[in-house]
Motif scaffolding. Structure first.
Motif, PDB file in Angstrom:
ATOM      1  N   ALA A   1     -11.058  -2.509 -14.762  1.00  0.00           N
ATOM      2  CA  ALA A   1     -12.327  -1.808 -14.996  1.00  0.00           C
ATOM      3  C   ALA A   1     -12.353  -0.460 -14.290  1.00  0.00           C
ATOM      4  CB  ALA A   1     -13.497  -2.667 -14.517  1.00  0.00           C
ATOM      5  N   THR A   2     -11.787  -0.419 -13.077  1.00  0.00           N
ATOM      6  CA  THR A   2     -11.795   0.822 -12.306  1.00  0.00           C
ATOM      7  C   THR A   2     -10.869   1.858 -12.925  1.00  0.00           C
ATOM      8  OG1 THR A   2     -12.156  -0.531 -10.336  1.00  0.00           O
ATOM      9  CG2 THR A   2     -11.612   1.757  -9.984  1.00  0.00           C
ATOM     10  N   LEU A   3      -9.735   1.409 -13.458  1.00  0.00           N
ATOM     11  CA  LEU A   3      -8.824   2.336 -14.125  1.00  0.00           C
ATOM     12  C   LEU A   3      -9.502   2.972 -15.334  1.00  0.00           C
ATOM     13  CD1 LEU A   3      -6.022   3.616 -14.483  1.00  0.00           C
ATOM     14  CD2 LEU A   3      -5.333   1.556 -15.745  1.00  0.00           C
ATOM     15  N   ALA A   4     -10.244   2.181 -16.087  1.00  0.00           N
ATOM     16  CA  ALA A   4     -10.979   2.726 -17.241  1.00  0.00           C
ATOM     17  C   ALA A   4     -12.008   3.751 -16.782  1.00  0.00           C
ATOM     18  CB  ALA A   4     -11.658   1.591 -18.000  1.00  0.00           C
ATOM     19  N   LEU A   5     -12.693   3.456 -15.688  1.00  0.00           N
ATOM     20  CA  LEU A   5     -13.701   4.375 -15.140  1.00  0.00           C
ATOM     21  C   LEU A   5     -13.062   5.690 -14.711  1.00  0.00           C
ATOM     22  CD1 LEU A   5     -16.735   4.587 -14.146  1.00  0.00           C
ATOM     23  CD2 LEU A   5     -15.859   3.831 -11.920  1.00  0.00           C
TER      24      LEU A   5
ATOM     25  N   ALA B   1      -2.386   2.124  -5.287  1.00  0.00           N
ATOM     26  CA  ALA B   1      -2.317   0.851  -4.561  1.00  0.00           C
ATOM     27  C   ALA B   1      -3.391   0.865  -3.489  1.00  0.00           C
ATOM     28  CB  ALA B   1      -0.947   0.654  -3.925  1.00  0.00           C
ATOM     29  N   SER B   2      -3.793  -0.314  -3.072  1.00  0.00           N
ATOM     30  CA  SER B   2      -4.741  -0.391  -1.961  1.00  0.00           C
ATOM     31  C   SER B   2      -4.012  -0.086  -0.653  1.00  0.00           C
ATOM     32  CB  SER B   2      -5.364  -1.788  -1.891  1.00  0.00           C
ATOM     33  OG  SER B   2      -4.392  -2.730  -1.460  1.00  0.00           O
ATOM     34  N   GLN B   3      -4.769   0.253   0.367  1.00  0.00           N
ATOM     35  CA  GLN B   3      -4.168   0.580   1.658  1.00  0.00           C
ATOM     36  C   GLN B   3      -3.377  -0.601   2.223  1.00  0.00           C
ATOM     37  OE1 GLN B   3      -4.189   3.694   2.792  1.00  0.00           O
ATOM     38  NE2 GLN B   3      -2.782   3.048   4.406  1.00  0.00           N
ATOM     39  N   SER B   4      -3.902  -1.811   2.063  1.00  0.00           N
ATOM     40  CA  SER B   4      -3.196  -2.985   2.583  1.00  0.00           C
ATOM     41  C   SER B   4      -1.892  -3.226   1.825  1.00  0.00           C
ATOM     42  CB  SER B   4      -4.090  -4.232   2.513  1.00  0.00           C
ATOM     43  OG  SER B   4      -4.423  -4.541   1.166  1.00  0.00           O
ATOM     44  N   GLN B   5      -1.884  -2.971   0.504  1.00  0.00           N
ATOM     45  CA  GLN B   5      -0.651  -3.106  -0.272  1.00  0.00           C
ATOM     46  C   GLN B   5       0.400  -2.106   0.206  1.00  0.00           C
ATOM     47  OE1 GLN B   5      -2.486  -2.682  -4.206  1.00  0.00           O
ATOM     48  NE2 GLN B   5      -1.665  -4.697  -4.769  1.00  0.00           N
TER      49      GLN B   5
ATOM     50  N   LYS C   1      -4.625  16.869 -11.432  1.00  0.00           N
ATOM     51  CA  LYS C   1      -5.642  15.950 -11.946  1.00  0.00           C
ATOM     52  C   LYS C   1      -5.185  14.500 -11.786  1.00  0.00           C
ATOM     53  CE  LYS C   1      -6.624  15.863 -16.467  1.00  0.00           C
ATOM     54  NZ  LYS C   1      -7.275  16.187 -17.779  1.00  0.00           N
ATOM     55  N   LEU C   2      -3.910  14.231 -12.061  1.00  0.00           N
ATOM     56  CA  LEU C   2      -3.374  12.883 -11.902  1.00  0.00           C
ATOM     57  C   LEU C   2      -3.443  12.436 -10.440  1.00  0.00           C
ATOM     58  CD1 LEU C   2      -0.211  13.092 -14.203  1.00  0.00           C
ATOM     59  CD2 LEU C   2      -2.352  11.901 -14.707  1.00  0.00           C
ATOM     60  N   LYS C   3      -3.127  13.331  -9.531  1.00  0.00           N
ATOM     61  CA  LYS C   3      -3.172  12.995  -8.097  1.00  0.00           C
ATOM     62  C   LYS C   3      -4.594  12.678  -7.651  1.00  0.00           C
ATOM     63  CE  LYS C   3       0.926  15.680  -6.866  1.00  0.00           C
ATOM     64  NZ  LYS C   3       1.480  16.840  -6.139  1.00  0.00           N
ATOM     65  N   GLU C   4      -5.549  13.421  -8.169  1.00  0.00           N
ATOM     66  CA  GLU C   4      -6.957  13.150  -7.840  1.00  0.00           C
ATOM     67  C   GLU C   4      -7.372  11.777  -8.386  1.00  0.00           C
ATOM     68  OE1 GLU C   4      -9.042  16.489  -9.447  1.00  0.00           O
ATOM     69  OE2 GLU C   4      -8.572  17.802  -7.761  1.00  0.00           O
ATOM     70  N   ALA C   5      -6.906  11.476  -9.576  1.00  0.00           N
ATOM     71  CA  ALA C   5      -7.224  10.181 -10.172  1.00  0.00           C
ATOM     72  C   ALA C   5      -6.598   9.037  -9.368  1.00  0.00           C
ATOM     73  CB  ALA C   5      -6.727  10.137 -11.624  1.00  0.00           C
ATOM     74  N   VAL C   6      -5.381   9.226  -8.890  1.00  0.00           N
ATOM     75  CA  VAL C   6      -4.717   8.221  -8.062  1.00  0.00           C
ATOM     76  C   VAL C   6      -5.491   8.006  -6.757  1.00  0.00           C
ATOM     77  CG1 VAL C   6      -2.643   7.746  -6.670  1.00  0.00           C
ATOM     78  CG2 VAL C   6      -2.413   8.561  -9.031  1.00  0.00           C
ATOM     79  N   THR C   7      -5.936   9.096  -6.151  1.00  0.00           N
ATOM     80  CA  THR C   7      -6.729   8.998  -4.914  1.00  0.00           C
ATOM     81  C   THR C   7      -7.997   8.184  -5.152  1.00  0.00           C
ATOM     82  OG1 THR C   7      -5.889  11.117  -4.105  1.00  0.00           O
ATOM     83  CG2 THR C   7      -7.935  10.319  -3.132  1.00  0.00           C
ATOM     84  N   ASP C   8      -8.664   8.446  -6.262  1.00  0.00           N
ATOM     85  CA  ASP C   8      -9.904   7.724  -6.578  1.00  0.00           C
ATOM     86  C   ASP C   8      -9.634   6.245  -6.850  1.00  0.00           C
ATOM     87  OD1 ASP C   8     -11.179  10.107  -6.323  1.00  0.00           O
ATOM     88  OD2 ASP C   8     -11.878  10.251  -8.390  1.00  0.00           O
TER      89      ASP C   8
ATOM     90  N   ARG D   1     -11.131  -1.087  -1.573  1.00  0.00           N
ATOM     91  CA  ARG D   1     -12.428  -1.727  -1.344  1.00  0.00           C
ATOM     92  C   ARG D   1     -12.650  -2.958  -2.213  1.00  0.00           C
ATOM     93  NH1 ARG D   1     -11.859   2.827   0.419  1.00  0.00           N
ATOM     94  NH2 ARG D   1     -13.028   3.678   2.184  1.00  0.00           N
ATOM     95  N   GLY D   2     -11.585  -3.417  -2.863  1.00  0.00           N
ATOM     96  CA  GLY D   2     -11.632  -4.695  -3.549  1.00  0.00           C
ATOM     97  C   GLY D   2     -12.128  -4.663  -4.981  1.00  0.00           C
ATOM     98  N   TYR D   3     -12.268  -3.478  -5.554  1.00  0.00           N
ATOM     99  CA  TYR D   3     -12.702  -3.390  -6.951  1.00  0.00           C
ATOM    100  C   TYR D   3     -11.569  -3.815  -7.879  1.00  0.00           C
ATOM    101  CZ  TYR D   3     -16.942  -0.847  -5.630  1.00  0.00           C
ATOM    102  OH  TYR D   3     -18.153  -0.495  -5.101  1.00  0.00           O
ATOM    103  N   GLY D   4     -11.897  -4.357  -9.043  1.00  0.00           N
ATOM    104  CA  GLY D   4     -10.898  -4.784 -10.019  1.00  0.00           C
ATOM    105  C   GLY D   4     -10.153  -3.603 -10.614  1.00  0.00           C
TER     106      GLY D   4
END
Length: 238
Positions: A45-49, A69-73, A25-32, A39-42
């Motif tokens: 807010a996204t972590l809470a979602l 992390a983002s792909q660029s990071q 479940k944690l891995k799925e959450a990390v993927t999301d 895609r530049g989302y904050g």
């Protein structure tokens, strides 16, 4: 100092992280979360979602945040990573509390988390006070072994000056360096992250901001875990 505590796990950690079902479940959450960050989302807010979607408590969300992390990071951090065979004669800047607390956590079999960028993070934090634990001396010894084995020229240890007991830790590390004639410089500064990132030295930290802003990094915890036979408390999303 027999009254020293263990860095260790919190009482609920085996329940929060110890089962295969939870780890999936944690891995799925990390993927999301990483998908949205790419895609530049904050992040907040996204972590809470994502946390709500997977019904994660705050401690689990903290772990997911550290592994994401983002792909660029990810690409940027890995592009700047120095390998151990290239450390001879080099100067490194160590994010002192970050490195020591991670080593203490690993040595005490606390859960640690390998992120998508390959860096290890834990759930401990200083909270304005650093308290020496049973694993502290061993952690410094491991840094000394690393320093000698890889023939590093100088280690610059940077610690947060406002953190209580940072002065005592500075004195302890300086005494060990003096006794063994290590070229270690220990400094207490108000913003270690900025000092490390702006230096010309190789950054040793798992801190995301430092990794994003430094010119070069070394993944010390990956190196350490290759030396130790510890697997059961490492959760990976790389």
């Amino acid at each position: 100092m027999t009254n020293l505590k263990n860095r260790g796990k919190e009482a609920s950690d085996d329940t929060l992280f110890g089962t295969e079902k939870i780890q999936l479940k944690l891995k799925e959450a990390v993927t999301d979360l990483s998908y949205f960050l790419t895609r530049g989302y904050g992040e907040k807010a996204t972590l809470a979602l994502v946390g709500n979607r997977y019904r994660l408590n705050s401690r689990q969300q903290q772990a997911v945040r550290g592994m994401s992390a983002s792909q660029s990071q990810i690409e940027n951090r890995k592009a700047k990573e120095i390998q151990s065979q290239d450390l001879e004669g080099k100067e490194i800047a160590v994010d002192g509390f970050n490195a020591l607390i991670l080593l203490e956590s690993i040595l005490s079999n606390a859960y640690v988390f390998r992120g998508q960028d390959g860096f290890i993070r834990d759930l401990s934090s200083v909270h304005g006070t650093y308290k020496r634990v049973k694993q502290t001396s061993h952690a410094i010894e491991m840094m000394a072994d690393f320093y000698k084995k890889e023939k590093i020229k100088t280690i610059y240890w940077l610690f947060d000056k406002p953190v209580s007991n940072s002065g005592r830790l500075k004195k302890l590390i300086e005494e060990i360096a003096s006794e063994n004639q290590y070229d270690w410089q220990v400094e207490l500064v108000y913003n270690p992250d900025k000092v490390i990132a702006e230096s010309n030295f190789i950054a040793v930290s798992s801190d995301a901001w430092i990794l994003d802003h430094s010119n070069a990094n070394f993944n010390l915890m990956k190196y350490v875990l290759q030396q130790l036979n510890i697997n059961e408390t490492i959760i990976t999303c790389e």
